[in-house]
Design a protein around this motif. Structure first.
Motif, PDB file in Angstrom:
ATOM      1  N   GLY A  51       0.701  -1.306  -0.070  1.00  0.00           N
ATOM      2  CA  GLY A  51      -0.008  -0.072   0.186  1.00  0.00           C
ATOM      3  C   GLY A  51       0.893   1.249  -0.012  1.00  0.00           C
ATOM      4  O   GLY A  51       0.505   2.209   0.667  1.00  0.00           O
ATOM      5  N   GLY A  52       2.131   1.195  -0.814  1.00  0.00           N
ATOM      6  CA  GLY A  52       2.795   2.611  -0.862  1.00  0.00           C
ATOM      7  C   GLY A  52       3.986   2.283   0.055  1.00  0.00           C
ATOM      8  O   GLY A  52       4.896   3.026   0.279  1.00  0.00           O
ATOM      9  N   ALA A  53       4.116   1.189   1.252  1.00  0.00           N
ATOM     10  CA  ALA A  53       5.172   1.107   2.261  1.00  0.00           C
ATOM     11  C   ALA A  53       5.828   0.077   1.803  1.00  0.00           C
ATOM     12  O   ALA A  53       5.514  -0.765   0.849  1.00  0.00           O
ATOM     13  CB  ALA A  53       4.353   0.869   3.406  1.00  0.00           C
ATOM     14  N   PRO A  54       7.079  -0.277   2.208  1.00  0.00           N
ATOM     15  CA  PRO A  54       8.055  -1.291   1.961  1.00  0.00           C
ATOM     16  C   PRO A  54       7.405  -2.611   2.421  1.00  0.00           C
ATOM     17  O   PRO A  54       6.778  -2.702   3.502  1.00  0.00           O
ATOM     18  CB  PRO A  54       9.266  -0.940   2.569  1.00  0.00           C
ATOM     19  N   LEU A  55       7.838  -3.756   1.708  1.00  0.00           N
ATOM     20  CA  LEU A  55       7.735  -4.941   2.318  1.00  0.00           C
ATOM     21  C   LEU A  55       8.661  -5.285   3.677  1.00  0.00           C
ATOM     22  O   LEU A  55       9.637  -4.932   3.675  1.00  0.00           O
ATOM     23  CB  LEU A  55       8.307  -5.974   1.430  1.00  0.00           C
ATOM     24  N   GLY A  56       7.810  -5.688   4.765  1.00  0.00           N
ATOM     25  CA  GLY A  56       8.663  -5.869   5.835  1.00  0.00           C
ATOM     26  C   GLY A  56       9.233  -7.205   5.899  1.00  0.00           C
ATOM     27  O   GLY A  56       8.992  -8.054   5.119  1.00  0.00           O
ATOM     28  N   ALA A  57      10.155  -7.369   7.123  1.00  0.00           N
ATOM     29  CA  ALA A  57      10.951  -8.665   7.085  1.00  0.00           C
ATOM     30  C   ALA A  57       9.960  -9.731   7.348  1.00  0.00           C
ATOM     31  O   ALA A  57       9.041  -9.610   8.182  1.00  0.00           O
ATOM     32  CB  ALA A  57      11.852  -8.763   8.269  1.00  0.00           C
ATOM     33  N   GLY A  58      10.443 -10.696   6.384  1.00  0.00           N
ATOM     34  CA  GLY A  58       9.496 -12.010   6.771  1.00  0.00           C
ATOM     35  C   GLY A  58       9.579 -12.737   5.244  1.00  0.00           C
ATOM     36  O   GLY A  58      10.170 -12.197   4.371  1.00  0.00           O
ATOM     37  N   LEU A  59       8.623 -13.663   5.121  1.00  0.00           N
ATOM     38  CA  LEU A  59       8.121 -14.347   3.992  1.00  0.00           C
ATOM     39  C   LEU A  59       7.031 -13.996   3.395  1.00  0.00           C
ATOM     40  O   LEU A  59       5.822 -13.744   3.989  1.00  0.00           O
ATOM     41  CB  LEU A  59       8.152 -15.873   4.301  1.00  0.00           C
ATOM     42  N   TRP A  60       7.160 -13.675   1.944  1.00  0.00           N
ATOM     43  CA  TRP A  60       5.768 -13.340   1.034  1.00  0.00           C
ATOM     44  C   TRP A  60       5.460 -14.038   0.128  1.00  0.00           C
ATOM     45  O   TRP A  60       6.642 -14.454  -0.761  1.00  0.00           O
ATOM     46  CB  TRP A  60       5.885 -11.824   0.829  1.00  0.00           C
ATOM     47  N   ASP A  61       4.252 -14.609   0.021  1.00  0.00           N
ATOM     48  CA  ASP A  61       4.001 -15.343  -1.058  1.00  0.00           C
ATOM     49  C   ASP A  61       3.161 -14.807  -2.352  1.00  0.00           C
ATOM     50  O   ASP A  61       2.362 -13.823  -2.177  1.00  0.00           O
ATOM     51  CB  ASP A  61       3.057 -16.679  -0.601  1.00  0.00           C
ATOM     52  N   LEU A  62       3.462 -15.033  -3.710  1.00  0.00           N
ATOM     53  CA  LEU A  62       2.972 -14.483  -4.627  1.00  0.00           C
ATOM     54  C   LEU A  62       1.706 -15.133  -5.194  1.00  0.00           C
ATOM     55  O   LEU A  62       1.890 -16.534  -5.551  1.00  0.00           O
ATOM     56  CB  LEU A  62       4.043 -14.188  -5.803  1.00  0.00           C
ATOM     57  N   TYR A  63       0.792 -14.562  -5.382  1.00  0.00           N
ATOM     58  CA  TYR A  63      -0.623 -15.225  -5.735  1.00  0.00           C
ATOM     59  C   TYR A  63      -1.193 -14.710  -7.165  1.00  0.00           C
ATOM     60  O   TYR A  63      -1.071 -13.591  -7.173  1.00  0.00           O
ATOM     61  CB  TYR A  63      -1.699 -15.076  -4.778  1.00  0.00           C
ATOM     62  N   ALA A  64      -1.565 -15.234  -8.061  1.00  0.00           N
ATOM     63  CA  ALA A  64      -2.337 -15.011  -9.029  1.00  0.00           C
ATOM     64  C   ALA A  64      -3.755 -14.860  -8.826  1.00  0.00           C
ATOM     65  O   ALA A  64      -4.285 -15.801  -8.068  1.00  0.00           O
ATOM     66  CB  ALA A  64      -2.092 -15.793 -10.478  1.00  0.00           C
ATOM     67  N   ARG A  65      -4.469 -13.934  -9.187  1.00  0.00           N
ATOM     68  CA  ARG A  65      -6.184 -14.046  -8.638  1.00  0.00           C
ATOM     69  C   ARG A  65      -6.837 -13.675 -10.162  1.00  0.00           C
ATOM     70  O   ARG A  65      -6.652 -12.469 -10.735  1.00  0.00           O
ATOM     71  CB  ARG A  65      -6.546 -12.913  -7.905  1.00  0.00           C
ATOM     72  N   VAL A  66      -7.657 -14.529 -10.614  1.00  0.00           N
ATOM     73  CA  VAL A  66      -8.320 -14.463 -11.702  1.00  0.00           C
ATOM     74  C   VAL A  66      -9.810 -14.343 -11.425  1.00  0.00           C
ATOM     75  O   VAL A  66     -10.548 -15.175 -11.101  1.00  0.00           O
ATOM     76  CB  VAL A  66      -8.004 -15.598 -12.868  1.00  0.00           C
ATOM     77  N   ARG A  67     -10.411 -13.379 -12.326  1.00  0.00           N
ATOM     78  CA  ARG A  67     -11.901 -13.029 -12.077  1.00  0.00           C
ATOM     79  C   ARG A  67     -12.509 -13.229 -13.855  1.00  0.00           C
ATOM     80  O   ARG A  67     -12.081 -12.718 -14.715  1.00  0.00           O
ATOM     81  CB  ARG A  67     -12.452 -11.950 -11.898  1.00  0.00           C
TER      82      ARG A  67
END
Length: 646
Positions: free
Chosen positions: A443-459
């Motif tokens: 939301g305009g702020a940086p990623l915090g320390a940790g693990l982040w997963d990438l998802y595709a979302r299709v409509r």
């Protein structure tokens, strides 16, 4: 004394699950004298009442009210409203928790925008939460111009005077959907509703024992009688027409049609399925005109038409077909460009784990009544998906693994209709390039320390599905090099178990590839160390190098500069101070951080009179080129591919 916010927490036998709730309420960034927490104990029989009383004795901002069990959350919330001293009241369930800045942000946003209701972004851990509503901040929203009706849980902030002015309170007693009745009326009568989309305010948690009240299987007759009360609220405060139909559509879609789809429906006992179907049918026939279902996607219209016709067997058969549908997101090239991670992927629906094939003719589709059977229904929704393919969307979400908080990333999309040999059928493929900027991804702020997963979302075609991006190549654990962005080290990598794409932020060390550096790669001249590193940097970056020997340590300034295939580290060496010792080396990518992080380098510096020699640090855990060749050869003989990291 009045306060800005009163947080009201109904409590009934939460056990240890209340601990994170309490901790998050006491961590709030809003000053302690600006809010209060009111726990309303609804006749708990565990140790919670005594624990809350002890907390209240220590914390002046905490109050506890004890009452006999009322059977549900409506009465405890109303008791809390009556006791509240805040300009706004916020409702929190005892097994959920808040973001640390939730109260401060929601109160400030509500005051700034004159909001009667403030809806904070939600994240679900094992529980579904609205997604589309929180794409962006919405300072002024209403049911006519925003999908507010998708968010009917009470976990929001309400202006206390507004509730008193309209006399709004929760229905009480042993019942369901009391929150729908309350929140729907608040939305419809509010002068303004403000939505926060750039910060997770509320974490909706599924308990490990599945004891959350809201996810227990309900008794259909009572449930849909309570649902009728929510529909009555809409009828009371809207005129017949598109707005009312649009609001009704939410209950038809979420509380009725969605309960009859796919595995969710098939996993229910057969007798329960029949009772559920009949109760839904009664509500649909009694309360909804043709304009309600007509505004839904074709796949929902088909199920609704089967319901009106009383065709449970066809609803079941269609659910069996839908149960085989899935989504696949196949990764393409992934790489850094000027500090932004570009992620290419192709997304398409699958049927029984193979690409979904649809009739290629397309053309406008209308549902004038129930299809002749399941096969006709499948053909109808397939043709509609092809016809509406240009409106299909694909998003990339970066989701924090520890909290489930999702954030949309910018995506460029192209759509491709792929013919299937000579059958006339087609596949629908959405090709996307997403731009993940670690410095602004949250939301305009940086990623915090940790693990982040990438998802595709299709409509597409009435289906909304999410899946991980992958699998990627298991033989290469890193998807691309790590990058140093906004003072953090960000490593895209493929997960071990399924090969899905994730981001490691400030956690990885060995997997960064720094151990591949050898003394032969490094030069020392004129008091300057120069070493090529497999890191991406968007521009020249000030860093530091820590030198340690025994109990001594020295920090020396350096610069990471981008090169064609990584980065060049240049650091000044205080040769006179290094004489007579061997110094281990570590890179600090963010020297000004409150808690600086040091990445070990597989190098040691041996200081001699007037010179510095670079040698390999035998304690770094790295292996030399000969050892690497032996390891690869041995792995080949054993039929394995050597892997780095997890």
């Amino acid at each position: 004394m009045p306060v800005n916010v009163s947080v009201i927490v109904p409590v009934y036998n939460p056990g240890t699950y209340i601990e994170e709730c309490v901790a998050s309420l006491l961590r709030q960034s809003l000053p302690a004298d600006a809010y209060e927490v009111i726990f309303v104990d609804d006749g708990s029989t565990d140790d919670t009442p005594a624990l809350l009383d002890a907390l209240a004795a220590e914390e002046s901002r905490v109050r506890v009210i004890h009452q006999e069990n009322s059977g549900w959350s409506g009465k405890p919330r109303n008791v809390g409203i009556a006791a509240a001293r805040g300009a706004y009241v916020m409702f929190v369930d005892n097994d959920d928790h808040l973001g640390d800045e939730a109260l401060e942000r929601m109160y400030g946003y509500g005051v700034a925008n004159g909001a009667d209701v403030v809806v904070g972004k939600m994240a679900g851990r094992g529980r579904s939460v609205p997604v589309e509503l929180f794409r962006a901040n919405r300072p002024r929203a209403s049911v006519a111009d925003a999908p507010l009706i998708d968010s009917l849980t009470p976990h929001k902030m309400f202006r206390r005077a507004f509730l008193d002015e309209i006399g709004l309170r929760f229905p009480e007693g042993r019942r369901r959907l009391e929150d729908h009745v309350f929140v729907a009326e608040a939305f419809l009568r509010a002068a303004n509703v403000s939505v926060i989309g750039d910060y997770v305010c509320y974490y909706h948690i599924r308990r490990a024992d599945d004891a959350n009240a809201g996810i227990q299987r309900f008794e259909p007759v009572g449930y849909f009688n309570n649902l009728r009360e929510a529909l009555d609220v809409v009828a009371r405060y809207t005129e017949p027409g598109p707005v009312r139909d649009g609001l009704y559509r939410r209950w038809l879609r979420v509380e009725m049609v969605e309960r009859l789809r796919g595995r969710r429906f098939l996993e229910l006992p057969e007798d329960y399925r029949r009772t559920l179907f009949e109760e839904i049918r009664q509500v649909v026939v009694e309360r909804f005109g043709p304009g309600v279902a007509a505004g839904l996607p074709t796949v929902h219209q088909v199920i609704a038409a089967f319901v009106v016709a009383g065709r449970l067997d066809d609803v079941t058969g269609f659910a069996e077909w839908e149960a085989g549908l899935g989504l696949r997101a196949t990764p393409g090239p992934i790489g850094w460009r000027e500090g932004v991670l570009n992620v290419d992927f192709a997304a398409e629906f699958t049927a029984a784990d193979v690409p979904l094939v649809l009739p290629g003719g397309g053309g406008p589709v209308s549902v004038d009544g129930p299809p002749a059977g399941v096969a006709n229904a499948v053909a109808l929704v397939g043709a509609d998906a092809v016809e509406r393919f240009t409106a299909g969307t694909v998003d990339l979400l970066v989701r924090e693994r520890s909290t489930g908080a999702p954030y949309f990333q910018p995506v460029e999309v192209t759509r491709e209709i792929v013919p299937v040999e000579e059958s006339g059928d087609v596949r629908l493929v959405l090709r996307a390039t997403a731009a993940v900027d670690p410095a602004a991804a949250v939301g305009g702020a940086p990623l915090g320390a940790g693990l982040w997963d990438l998802y595709a979302r299709v409509r597409l075609g009435g289906w909304t599905k999410e899946c991980r991006i992958g699998p990627g190549p298991h033989q290469a654990r890193a998807a691309t090099s790590a990058a140093v962005i906004a003072g953090r080290v960000v490593l895209p990598y493929w997960t071990d178990r399924h090969g899905n794409l994730s981001l490691d932020v400030d956690k990885a060390s060995k997997r960064l590839g720094l151990t591949a550096l050898t003394p032969q790669d490094v030069t020392v001249a004129a008091g300057l160390l120069r070493a090529p590193l497999p890191l991406h940097v968007p521009g020249a970056l000030d860093v530091s190098v820590r030198l340690t020997s025994g109990g001594r340590s020295l920090d020396t300034p350096g610069v990471l500069s981008p090169t064609a295939d990584g980065a060049l580290l240049e650091a000044a060496l205080p040769a006179a101070q290094l004489a007579g010792a061997v110094w281990r080396t570590a890179l600090c990518p963010a020297p000004g951080a409150d808690v600086p992080r040091f990445l070990p380098l597989p190098l040691a510096l041996r200081g001699r009179a007037g010179t510095v020699e670079v040698v390999r640090d035998s304690r770094s855990g790295g292996v030399g080129p000969v050892a690497r060749r032996v390891r690869r050869r041995l792995a080949t003989l054993l039929g394995r591919t050597p892997r780095r990291g997890r």
